[in-house]
Write a protein that holds these residues in place. Structure first.
Motif, PDB file in Angstrom:
ATOM      1  N   UNK A   1      -2.064  -4.862 -11.098  1.00  0.00           N
ATOM      2  CA  UNK A   1      -1.014  -4.066 -10.149  1.00  0.00           C
ATOM      3  C   UNK A   1      -1.567  -3.524  -8.959  1.00  0.00           C
ATOM      4  N   UNK A   2      -2.661  -3.512  -8.686  1.00  0.00           N
ATOM      5  CA  UNK A   2      -3.150  -2.646  -7.481  1.00  0.00           C
ATOM      6  C   UNK A   2      -2.538  -3.322  -6.337  1.00  0.00           C
ATOM      7  N   UNK A   3      -2.353  -4.696  -6.272  1.00  0.00           N
ATOM      8  CA  UNK A   3      -1.984  -5.308  -5.048  1.00  0.00           C
ATOM      9  C   UNK A   3      -0.472  -5.371  -4.783  1.00  0.00           C
ATOM     10  N   UNK A   4       0.045  -4.507  -5.731  1.00  0.00           N
ATOM     11  CA  UNK A   4       1.886  -4.173  -5.577  1.00  0.00           C
ATOM     12  C   UNK A   4       2.139  -2.951  -4.916  1.00  0.00           C
ATOM     13  N   UNK A   5       3.564  -2.721  -4.991  1.00  0.00           N
ATOM     14  CA  UNK A   5       3.965  -1.727  -4.484  1.00  0.00           C
ATOM     15  C   UNK A   5       3.698  -0.224  -5.542  1.00  0.00           C
ATOM     16  N   UNK A   6       3.402   0.908  -5.206  1.00  0.00           N
ATOM     17  CA  UNK A   6       3.102   1.989  -6.237  1.00  0.00           C
ATOM     18  C   UNK A   6       4.215   2.332  -6.901  1.00  0.00           C
ATOM     19  N   UNK A   7       4.341   2.264  -8.105  1.00  0.00           N
ATOM     20  CA  UNK A   7       5.566   2.631  -8.976  1.00  0.00           C
ATOM     21  C   UNK A   7       4.881   3.094 -10.365  1.00  0.00           C
TER      22      UNK A   7
ATOM     23  N   UNK B   1      -3.052 -10.618  -0.046  1.00  0.00           N
ATOM     24  CA  UNK B   1      -3.091 -10.074   1.239  1.00  0.00           C
ATOM     25  C   UNK B   1      -2.772  -8.594   1.263  1.00  0.00           C
ATOM     26  N   UNK B   2      -1.792  -8.321   0.295  1.00  0.00           N
ATOM     27  CA  UNK B   2      -1.602  -6.857   0.086  1.00  0.00           C
ATOM     28  C   UNK B   2      -2.713  -6.267  -0.485  1.00  0.00           C
ATOM     29  N   UNK B   3      -3.295  -6.760  -1.526  1.00  0.00           N
ATOM     30  CA  UNK B   3      -4.647  -6.227  -2.280  1.00  0.00           C
ATOM     31  C   UNK B   3      -5.682  -5.960  -1.133  1.00  0.00           C
ATOM     32  N   UNK B   4      -5.867  -6.934  -0.281  1.00  0.00           N
ATOM     33  CA  UNK B   4      -6.866  -6.578   0.685  1.00  0.00           C
ATOM     34  C   UNK B   4      -6.495  -5.448   1.573  1.00  0.00           C
ATOM     35  N   UNK B   5      -5.436  -5.389   1.774  1.00  0.00           N
ATOM     36  CA  UNK B   5      -4.941  -4.399   2.923  1.00  0.00           C
ATOM     37  C   UNK B   5      -5.131  -2.799   2.034  1.00  0.00           C
ATOM     38  N   UNK B   6      -4.845  -2.872   0.660  1.00  0.00           N
ATOM     39  CA  UNK B   6      -5.116  -1.532   0.010  1.00  0.00           C
ATOM     40  C   UNK B   6      -6.727  -1.293  -0.273  1.00  0.00           C
ATOM     41  N   UNK B   7      -7.306  -2.268  -0.268  1.00  0.00           N
ATOM     42  CA  UNK B   7      -8.818  -2.240  -0.272  1.00  0.00           C
ATOM     43  C   UNK B   7      -9.341  -1.551   0.907  1.00  0.00           C
ATOM     44  N   UNK B   8      -8.857  -1.997   1.995  1.00  0.00           N
ATOM     45  CA  UNK B   8      -9.410  -1.311   3.244  1.00  0.00           C
ATOM     46  C   UNK B   8      -9.345  -0.031   3.379  1.00  0.00           C
ATOM     47  N   UNK B   9      -8.244   0.802   2.575  1.00  0.00           N
ATOM     48  CA  UNK B   9      -7.983   2.114   2.787  1.00  0.00           C
ATOM     49  C   UNK B   9      -8.786   2.993   2.081  1.00  0.00           C
ATOM     50  N   UNK B  10      -8.993   4.243   2.274  1.00  0.00           N
ATOM     51  CA  UNK B  10      -9.912   5.146   1.288  1.00  0.00           C
ATOM     52  C   UNK B  10      -9.096   5.270   0.094  1.00  0.00           C
ATOM     53  N   UNK B  11      -9.685   5.248  -1.148  1.00  0.00           N
ATOM     54  CA  UNK B  11      -9.221   5.239  -2.411  1.00  0.00           C
ATOM     55  C   UNK B  11      -8.339   6.640  -2.763  1.00  0.00           C
ATOM     56  N   UNK B  12      -9.066   7.579  -2.293  1.00  0.00           N
ATOM     57  CA  UNK B  12      -8.563   8.957  -2.513  1.00  0.00           C
ATOM     58  C   UNK B  12      -7.418   9.264  -1.842  1.00  0.00           C
ATOM     59  N   UNK B  13      -7.342   8.734  -0.693  1.00  0.00           N
ATOM     60  CA  UNK B  13      -6.003   9.359   0.408  1.00  0.00           C
ATOM     61  C   UNK B  13      -5.237   8.152   0.647  1.00  0.00           C
ATOM     62  N   UNK B  14      -5.463   7.046   0.687  1.00  0.00           N
ATOM     63  CA  UNK B  14      -4.672   5.738   1.106  1.00  0.00           C
ATOM     64  C   UNK B  14      -4.530   5.577   2.566  1.00  0.00           C
ATOM     65  N   UNK B  15      -5.448   6.216   3.232  1.00  0.00           N
ATOM     66  CA  UNK B  15      -5.553   6.328   4.642  1.00  0.00           C
ATOM     67  C   UNK B  15      -6.789   5.229   5.177  1.00  0.00           C
TER      68      UNK B  15
END
Length: 765
Positions: free
Chosen positions: A312-318, A387-401
């Protein structure tokens, strides 16, 4: 008088004898789409007053999106304006807009136009709308809509400001079909017009009632038409969200229906934003041909909680728990409608869950487990969730930035693109606090998710410093980036303070740097530093948003004022001229233009550069009229300066019309016994004098002289000036005396004329 027939005339204005019908409005829209940026206007008379309807198709850069889908570039927006013509205080007839509406729904415009015309002339016959029902367009002829941008960009100018509910019992103010009019526009219309009543929605066997008070939704109720005795109606926010997903059905608004119940908890803007996302999720499911009769299968069978969360990490947060519950309930046998009924899930709950499970490749409509099967296809199937999963992996896990180095990499790439192709971009450096405290990592994750829910897929948000952050906004210039920052700030505030009536607890200060062609050379260090300086200056001043261009303009303004005070008029004129040109780029605040235009025109007048200052003074008069009204002192002053300019160039007819208006306005403000009134009597007299209209000049001189004697006394310099000019005129009007000496006409502060001889006085017609 022109009539509309098969093709439109080449010009952009036409006149009818009656209000435009549905077919004419459709032709107007098609003509405007072929001439983007050029308004097309239709006029027609109502009594002695002409009305107009205007359509303008404009190109715009779309930044808003939902469900992580890109908005298309080059998209157009259609602007409809209805109003009447009025005679301006100092000029020709001008258009007075009564409402403005952004839409491509011709049916809605036809109904709004009918209501508006009826309101303007209640005794007239209603506009014939039967043609609308008889001439239903086939699907191929229906104008394309712009999508969800209008739902996200909530401004007062996006909807009509005049909708008058009927006071008669049972009358329906708004009604129609949802496949022709978007429900979002209906809700916004009710909100902006502060209407009170009940909006009824009907679709096959389901009905929804939404109650409004002064434009705010207070209660919503949904009930099936064939309900059982123990089945209770659904109420509250989920009902309104469910309605926003509807594509078909009818609607009508009844102003007589009220309720004392209160079930709506969240603000309308927040519900509309969430509804836009839900609608995209629903479209995604429809494209996948998933409905209540579909049978869905698990692609990976039983999964541990960690495995499920990973996929689910590649999807929208819910809500992960809700997603797990629905996933486990899918057995590959039962219909999805039966499962949802058994779980007692509402549509706003299960639509995003199914979207997430499907987009993350966890479920499918096929029986075979895709996670375990092997394919012999030569072509590799691309999973969009990667693609979405790769984008999330680029961000810092503790903030999402994004991390600072990664954000700088993306920024450098966009700057390179700008240098090569001129594609604009904006950088926003900002700080944000919640209840005057720095954001925790958990809150920053929420901020990052909110940013991604309204930003374009190519926009980015990242870290800059310990308590500073940055947004990268490609394709946006000065105005668009400021608009996005304001929308983002409001969206975050509403989301953190949801349902609270307390004052806003989210504070944000930002600086904006744009690369849009105004700078010849630009590099990463200079670009970032300029945005940081704008943010710090903004924080010092206690305001929310400042751009680099705005900061540079303020610095140049201070320099120009210092040069003016020091008497360096050539340097000051050059600086104010540059500020005047720059002010047109600061579209968000017209006061910059007004300030620069006022100072620049004063210096040009003092230097006698009348031909250069005339167009600026004309714009200034229109600006003052729009900002303060035709009777305000600032507007009257602007008219007087333009009259001076006309007079100095010998444009006496234009000057006369303005002087008469200025004189009348000052007399209305202060009364006849006032020095400035005497001055304008004197100016009008000298204007007649230099045109040899002695008979017209004589009573004006006399009036000026009488006022100045009573107020200022016989020995005052202004009184003596009036007396001297009046005596000179009397001598010229006496044909028996020979003119032996040159006659000097004293014309106030404008100019002095010398003539060797005066001709006989002209007679006024």
């Amino acid at each position: 008088m022109n009539r509309l027939s098969g093709q439109w005339p080449s010009h952009q204005t036409t006149t009818l004898t009656t209000p435009p019908t549905h077919q004419i409005l459709l032709q107007m829209l098609r003509h405007a789409e072929k001439n983007v940026g050029q308004p097309f206007t239709v006029n027609w008379p109502v009594g002695e007053r002409p009305l107009f309807c205007e359509v303008l198709v404009i190109e715009q850069q779309i930044f808003a999106r939902a469900a992580r889908k890109e908005a298309h570039l080059g998209e157009t927006q259609c602007k409809w304006t209805f109003g009447e013509y009025t005679k301006a205080e100092f000029g020709k007839q001008e258009k007075k807009p009564l409402w403005t509406h952004f839409t491509r729904d011709i049916g809605l415009i036809t109904e709004l136009l009918a209501e508006a015309v009826k309101a303007q002339n209640p005794e007239s016959e209603p506009v014939p709308l039967a043609e609308k029902a008889a001439a239903v367009l086939p699907a191929a002829e229906m104008p394309k809509r712009t999508g969800r941008f209008n739902a996200l960009k909530l401004t007062k100018n996006t909807l009509p400001t005049q909708v008058s509910p009927s006071r008669k019992s049972g009358d329906v103010t708004l009604s129609g079909e949802l496949n022709k009019v978007e429900l979002t526009g209906i809700l916004q219309s009710i909100s902006i017009c502060k209407m009170t009543g009940r909006l009824d929605l009907q679709d096959t066997l389901e009905g929804i009632e939404i109650f409004f008070e002064d434009g705010l939704p207070v209660h919503a109720c949904q009930m099936k038409m064939l309900n059982t005795a123990d089945e209770k109606p659904i109420t509250g926010d989920p009902v309104l969200l469910s309605a926003l997903i509807w594509n078909n059905g009818s609607f009508c608004f009844n102003p007589e229906r009220k309720t004392s119940e209160r079930s709506i908890k969240r603000k309308l803007e927040v519900l509309l934003l969430e509804g836009a996302c839900l609608k995209d999720y629903n479209v995604y499911l429809q494209a996948a041909k998933i409905d209540a009769n579909s049978v869905l299968h698990q692609n990976f069978g039983a999964l541990s909680d960690d495995e499920f969360s990973e996929k689910l990490s590649a999807g929208m947060p819910m809500d992960t728990k809700l997603q797990r519950t629905l996933y486990d309930a899918l057995d590959g046998k039962a219909k999805i409608g039966d499962i949802l009924g058994r779980l007692n899930l509402l549509k706003p709950q299960w639509v995003p869950v199914l979207f997430n499970l499907l987009s993350c490749n966890l479920i499918s409509t096929e029986g075979e487990e895709q996670g375990q099967k092997k394919t012999e296809d030569k072509e590799r199937v691309i999973d969009p969730s990667l693609v979405t999963k790769a984008e999330r992996e680029l961000a810092r896990y503790e903030t999402g930035f994004l991390s600072f180095p990664l954000f700088m990499l993306f920024l450098q790439r966009e700057l390179d693109r700008y240098v090569d192709s001129g594609v604009p971009l904006a950088l926003v450096i900002f700080e944000i606090w919640h209840k005057n405290e720095a954001m925790s990592n958990e809150k920053l994750q929420k901020v990052a998710n909110l940013f991604r829910s309204i930003a374009a897929s190519y926009d980015a948000i990242g870290h800059y410093g310990d308590f500073e952050f940055a947004m990268l906004l490609p394709l946006k210039g000065e105005s668009d980036s400021r608009e996005f920052v304001e929308l983002f700030h409001k969206f975050v505030s509403d989301s953190f303070d949801e349902g609270s009536s307390a004052t806003e607890t989210i504070k944000m200060t930002s600086g904006i740097a744009t690369a849009d062609g105004s700078d010849e050379q630009i590099d990463l260090q200079t670009f970032v530093t300029s945005a940081v300086k704008a943010k710090r200056a903004n924080k010092t001043q206690g305001t929310s948003t400042t751009s680099v261009r705005q900061l540079r303009w303020e610095q140049m303004r201070k320099q120009a004022e210092n040069e003016t005070k020091s008497g360096n008029l050539d340097k000051a004129t050059s600086l104010w001229g540059t500020l005047f040109k720059e002010a047109s780029q600061l579209e968000f605040d017209k006061s910059y233009w007004g300030q620069a235009a006022e100072k620049y025109s004063q210096l040009l007048l003092a230097a006698g550069r009348f031909s250069e200052v005339e167009p600026i003074l004309s714009q200034m008069l229109r600006y003052r009229t729009e900002q303060s009204g035709p009777d305000d002192i600032s507007t009257i002053t602007a008219a007087g300066e333009l009259a001076h300019c006309y007079y100095a160039q010998g444009k006496y007819n234009d000057a006369e019309f303005l002087i008469q208006g200025v004189l009348s306005a000052y007399a209305k403000h202060f009364g006849e016994e006032y020095p400035v009134v005497a001055t304008w009597y004197y100016n009008l007299a000298t204007l007649y004098h230099v045109q040899h209209k002695h008979a017209a000049a004589e009573p004006m001189y006399k009036k000026s002289l009488e006022i100045r004697k009573r107020i200022l006394g016989d020995d005052h310099v202004e009184t003596k000036k009036s007396q001297s000019s009046y005596d000179a005129l009397i001598k010229l009007m006496n044909p028996e005396k020979e003119k032996e000496k040159p006659v000097q006409l004293i014309t106030g502060s404008w100019t002095v004329y010398q003539r060797e001889h005066e001709e006989e006085p002209d007679l006024l017609s």
